[in-house]
Design a protein around this motif. Sequence first.
Motif, short mmCIF file in Angstrom:
data_model
loop_
_atom_site.label_atom_id
_atom_site.label_comp_id
_atom_site.label_asym_id
_atom_site.label_seq_id
_atom_site.Cartn_x
_atom_site.Cartn_y
_atom_site.Cartn_z
N GLU A 104 -34.51 14.47 -51.75
CA GLU A 104 -34.06 15.67 -52.01
C GLU A 104 -32.76 15.85 -53.06
N PRO A 105 -32.72 16.19 -54.14
CA PRO A 105 -34.14 17.15 -54.66
C PRO A 105 -35.41 16.12 -55.03
N ARG A 106 -35.02 14.85 -55.44
CA ARG A 106 -36.44 13.93 -55.63
C ARG A 106 -37.18 13.91 -54.32
N GLY A 107 -38.54 13.44 -54.50
CA GLY A 107 -39.46 13.24 -53.19
C GLY A 107 -38.82 11.87 -52.25
N ASP A 108 -38.23 10.92 -53.38
CA ASP A 108 -37.62 9.86 -52.95
C ASP A 108 -36.53 9.56 -53.52
N LEU A 109 -35.21 9.22 -53.34
CA LEU A 109 -34.25 8.73 -54.16
C LEU A 109 -33.96 7.37 -53.91
N PHE A 110 -33.57 6.51 -55.00
CA PHE A 110 -33.27 4.92 -55.05
C PHE A 110 -31.99 4.84 -54.09
N LEU A 111 -31.78 3.66 -53.68
CA LEU A 111 -30.82 3.29 -53.05
C LEU A 111 -30.43 4.32 -51.82
N PRO A 112 -31.38 4.61 -50.80
CA PRO A 112 -31.41 5.84 -50.11
C PRO A 112 -30.43 5.95 -48.96
N THR A 113 -29.66 4.96 -48.53
CA THR A 113 -28.50 5.01 -47.53
C THR A 113 -27.51 4.26 -48.04
N THR A 114 -26.58 4.53 -47.23
CA THR A 114 -24.90 3.95 -47.31
C THR A 114 -25.17 2.40 -47.40
N GLY A 115 -26.05 1.73 -46.53
CA GLY A 115 -26.26 0.43 -46.29
C GLY A 115 -26.63 -0.20 -47.74
N HIS A 116 -27.74 0.55 -48.33
CA HIS A 116 -28.33 0.05 -49.60
C HIS A 116 -27.44 -0.05 -50.46
N MET A 117 -26.51 1.14 -50.67
CA MET A 117 -25.43 1.01 -51.57
C MET A 117 -24.45 -0.15 -51.53
N LEU A 118 -23.92 -0.43 -50.31
CA LEU A 118 -23.44 -1.39 -49.95
C LEU A 118 -23.87 -2.70 -50.48
N ALA A 119 -24.99 -3.07 -50.40
CA ALA A 119 -25.48 -4.04 -50.82
C ALA A 119 -25.64 -4.20 -52.50
N PHE A 120 -25.76 -3.21 -53.04
CA PHE A 120 -25.84 -2.84 -54.44
C PHE A 120 -24.52 -3.25 -55.02
N ILE A 121 -23.40 -2.75 -54.52
CA ILE A 121 -22.25 -2.91 -54.97
C ILE A 121 -21.52 -4.34 -55.33
N TYR A 122 -22.25 -5.31 -54.44
CA TYR A 122 -21.87 -6.78 -54.55
C TYR A 122 -22.80 -7.21 -55.62
N THR A 123 -23.58 -6.60 -56.46
CA THR A 123 -24.41 -7.00 -57.39
C THR A 123 -23.92 -6.52 -58.73
N LEU A 124 -22.49 -5.72 -58.71
CA LEU A 124 -21.92 -5.49 -60.05
C LEU A 124 -20.95 -6.29 -60.67
N ASP A 125 -20.58 -6.19 -61.73
CA ASP A 125 -19.70 -6.80 -62.50
C ASP A 125 -18.33 -6.77 -61.63
N HIS A 126 -18.00 -5.50 -61.34
CA HIS A 126 -16.54 -5.25 -61.05
C HIS A 126 -16.70 -4.71 -59.64
N PRO A 127 -17.34 -5.65 -58.19
CA PRO A 127 -17.52 -4.56 -57.15
C PRO A 127 -16.17 -4.28 -56.68
N GLU A 128 -15.18 -4.76 -56.93
CA GLU A 128 -13.47 -4.40 -56.41
C GLU A 128 -13.22 -2.98 -57.09
N MET A 129 -14.07 -2.17 -57.97
CA MET A 129 -13.81 -1.06 -58.48
C MET A 129 -14.88 0.09 -57.86
N VAL A 130 -15.69 -0.30 -57.31
CA VAL A 130 -16.65 0.48 -56.55
C VAL A 130 -16.80 0.38 -55.01
N GLY A 131 -16.71 1.60 -54.68
CA GLY A 131 -17.18 1.88 -53.04
C GLY A 131 -17.73 2.90 -52.65
N LEU A 132 -17.78 3.38 -51.57
CA LEU A 132 -18.83 4.36 -50.82
C LEU A 132 -18.34 5.81 -50.66
#
Length: 397
Positions: free
Chosen positions: A193-221
């Motif tokens: 919502e609004p898309r049929g399915d959204l990428f990175l659908p839960t807080t847990g998915h997002m958290l795992a994604f953060i640690y793949t970034l160049d500056h994980p210290e700048m990004v939270g939830l």
Amino acid sequence: MRTRYPHDAYCPKPEHHFTFGLWTVGNPGRDPFGDAVRPTISAIQIVNKLAELGAYGVCLHDNDLVPMDATAAQTERILREFTGALRETGLKVPMATTNLFYDPVFKEGAFTSNDARVRAFALQKTMKSIDLAVELGAETFVLWGGREGVETNAAKKPQDAIKRFREAVNFLCEYARDNHYAVKFALEAKPNEPRGDLFLPTTGHMLAFIYTLDHPEMVGLNPEVAHEQMSGLDFSHAVGQALEAGKLFHIDLNGQKPGRYDQDLRFASEDQKGAFFLVKLLEDAKWSGMRHFDSHPYRTEDEQGAWDFAFYSMRSYLILKEKVAQFYADAEIQDLLEEQMRLAETSVGKLGCTFQYSNRLATAIKTHPFALERLRTQGFNYERLDQCTTEILMGIR
Ligand code: GCO
Ligand code: MN
Ligand code: MN
């Protein structure tokens, strides 16, 4: 009839750090089946009224304040008037974000679109929003990808979407660094919502994604009550994991019935027990972030109903905060919790009660004779503990 708000111990004050989006109290009640039911309330009116009700701040999408087609002169005037109202009332703008979902240009995604022109435009719009956020003093910039999803997997590999989203977040972190902005990013997940399915659908998915970034210290939830509940998950567990990781940068408080579309109901109007455990979690952790409400007044309401909605959101939080104090002051609950603490801290023979690996400890655990029958038959008293909690919430304790 104008509501007379009680002046009691649950009266919101700026020190409680309650904030609302312009899009929340100002929501005119449009839904997929019907048009607006309330007239637009101007940003200035919202600032004045929120300050009067005891809020600390107001949050916004770029286009909640400045229409997408505004000229430079119009933008200048809007900002002058808005910052004037902030100065007069003392209201702050702790968080801002960008609208990457309303304009038809984003129908196939913004940062994850197959069209590089759309991806570049999304970056342009977000960089300008970050400039605006910093100008207004915001320290948190939320990224919610409302259109970052699909109805069919036929045209896009999820891996490509994730790679593009990563490229965009990395780009925006570099942009903030390049401009010496102190702003941090908070990613908000939603399953659909609004898309049929959204990428990175839960807080847990997002958290795992953060640690793949160049500056994980700048990004939270920025977890939202309704969004985790839409996935059938316990919101407190998502928030707990974010807290434990030092990644709870912001929070969207609202109410939701299980198994529905994103209802954005008033905080604690549904699932009071879940709301109680959430308030308990935040207060136990002494979390210093904003208590931000991302919800809408019922469509049945006129403008007065919208202010009632705002006041009661804050009031319910404060009532639950008092219930948390009552929980800890309750002698029976204290006994039951101490019992659990004792269990956790009682040494297992010579093994201790925390198990950091060593070769010796491994051998000791492997050869330890456990009294399994005692462990199998013990009771934990959780029925009693939960009933005590429930009775506090039902108001008879
Ligand atoms: C929703 C979202 C939004 C975002 C907001 C800030 O489901 O509509 O919760 O309200 O939180 O756009 O990014
Ligand atoms: Mn939200
Ligand atoms: Mn939402």
